[in-house]
Design a protein around this motif. Structure first.
Motif, PDB file in Angstrom:
ATOM      1  N   ILE A   5      13.153  46.339  62.800  1.00  0.00           N
ATOM      2  CA  ILE A   5      13.792  46.753  63.757  1.00  0.00           C
ATOM      3  C   ILE A   5      14.772  48.053  63.511  1.00  0.00           C
ATOM      4  O   ILE A   5      15.739  47.500  62.250  1.00  0.00           O
ATOM      5  CB  ILE A   5      14.771  45.440  64.289  1.00  0.00           C
ATOM      6  N   ARG A   6      14.778  48.946  63.782  1.00  0.00           N
ATOM      7  CA  ARG A   6      15.298  50.113  63.459  1.00  0.00           C
ATOM      8  C   ARG A   6      16.514  50.537  64.547  1.00  0.00           C
ATOM      9  O   ARG A   6      16.622  50.268  65.734  1.00  0.00           O
ATOM     10  CB  ARG A   6      14.471  51.487  63.384  1.00  0.00           C
ATOM     11  N   PRO A   7      17.797  51.019  64.071  1.00  0.00           N
ATOM     12  CA  PRO A   7      18.698  51.705  64.924  1.00  0.00           C
ATOM     13  C   PRO A   7      18.019  52.599  65.863  1.00  0.00           C
ATOM     14  O   PRO A   7      17.317  53.396  65.514  1.00  0.00           O
ATOM     15  CB  PRO A   7      19.825  52.168  63.960  1.00  0.00           C
ATOM     16  N   ASP A  18       8.786  52.999  74.446  1.00  0.00           N
ATOM     17  CA  ASP A  18       8.163  52.145  73.525  1.00  0.00           C
ATOM     18  C   ASP A  18       8.782  51.912  72.353  1.00  0.00           C
ATOM     19  O   ASP A  18       8.641  50.761  71.863  1.00  0.00           O
ATOM     20  CB  ASP A  18       7.086  53.129  73.116  1.00  0.00           C
ATOM     21  N   GLU A  19       9.787  52.760  71.860  1.00  0.00           N
ATOM     22  CA  GLU A  19      10.560  52.278  70.818  1.00  0.00           C
ATOM     23  C   GLU A  19      11.398  51.195  71.097  1.00  0.00           C
ATOM     24  O   GLU A  19      11.726  50.074  70.460  1.00  0.00           O
ATOM     25  CB  GLU A  19      11.534  53.353  70.249  1.00  0.00           C
ATOM     26  N   VAL A  20      12.085  50.969  72.289  1.00  0.00           N
ATOM     27  CA  VAL A  20      12.955  49.982  72.883  1.00  0.00           C
ATOM     28  C   VAL A  20      12.045  48.572  73.002  1.00  0.00           C
ATOM     29  O   VAL A  20      12.424  47.467  72.401  1.00  0.00           O
ATOM     30  CB  VAL A  20      13.517  50.002  74.066  1.00  0.00           C
ATOM     31  N   LEU A  25      10.118  43.395  70.954  1.00  0.00           N
ATOM     32  CA  LEU A  25       9.160  42.456  70.507  1.00  0.00           C
ATOM     33  C   LEU A  25       9.277  41.807  69.099  1.00  0.00           C
ATOM     34  O   LEU A  25       9.025  40.635  68.889  1.00  0.00           O
ATOM     35  CB  LEU A  25       7.557  43.241  70.471  1.00  0.00           C
ATOM     36  N   GLN A  26       9.888  42.687  68.273  1.00  0.00           N
ATOM     37  CA  GLN A  26       9.920  42.339  66.761  1.00  0.00           C
ATOM     38  C   GLN A  26      11.179  41.448  66.870  1.00  0.00           C
ATOM     39  O   GLN A  26      11.200  40.125  66.091  1.00  0.00           O
ATOM     40  CB  GLN A  26      10.404  43.369  65.765  1.00  0.00           C
TER      41      GLN A  26
END
Length: 89
Positions: A5-7, A18-20, A25-26
């Motif tokens: 999970i990235r900032p 998609d990033e969100v 999901l992670q």
């Protein structure tokens, strides 16, 4: 917290849907302790992912900062440099 999970805040261009979704999901995978829920839990799992993605998009839209936007390539290179130091590659 899960390392995948990235900032997502304060990037130009802003985080994509998609990033969100991937971060949501992670998060749900980490909290539930499973990457693929059983059939009986699949609906609850998917609902949680969608709800968290929805809330995260609102958070990112409403977040206020005075810092200049970050560049994705620069941040990715910083992460690669930290990995090289950590793993010696």
């Amino acid at each position: 917290m899960c390392r995948n999970i990235r900032p997502l805040n304060n990037f130009e261009p802003p985080a994509t849907k998609d990033e969100v979704y991937a971060a949501s999901l992670q998060f749900v995978r980490k909290v539930s302790g499973t990457t693929k829920p059983s059939q009986v839990n699949e609906e609850a799992f998917n609902h949680a992912v969608h709800e968290i993605a929805h809330i995260t998009r609102h958070l990112l839209e409403d977040w206020v900062t005075t810092a200049p936007p970050k560049n994705r390539e620069v941040e990715a290179e910083k992460a690669r440099a930290r990995a090289r130091l950590r793993y010696g590659t």
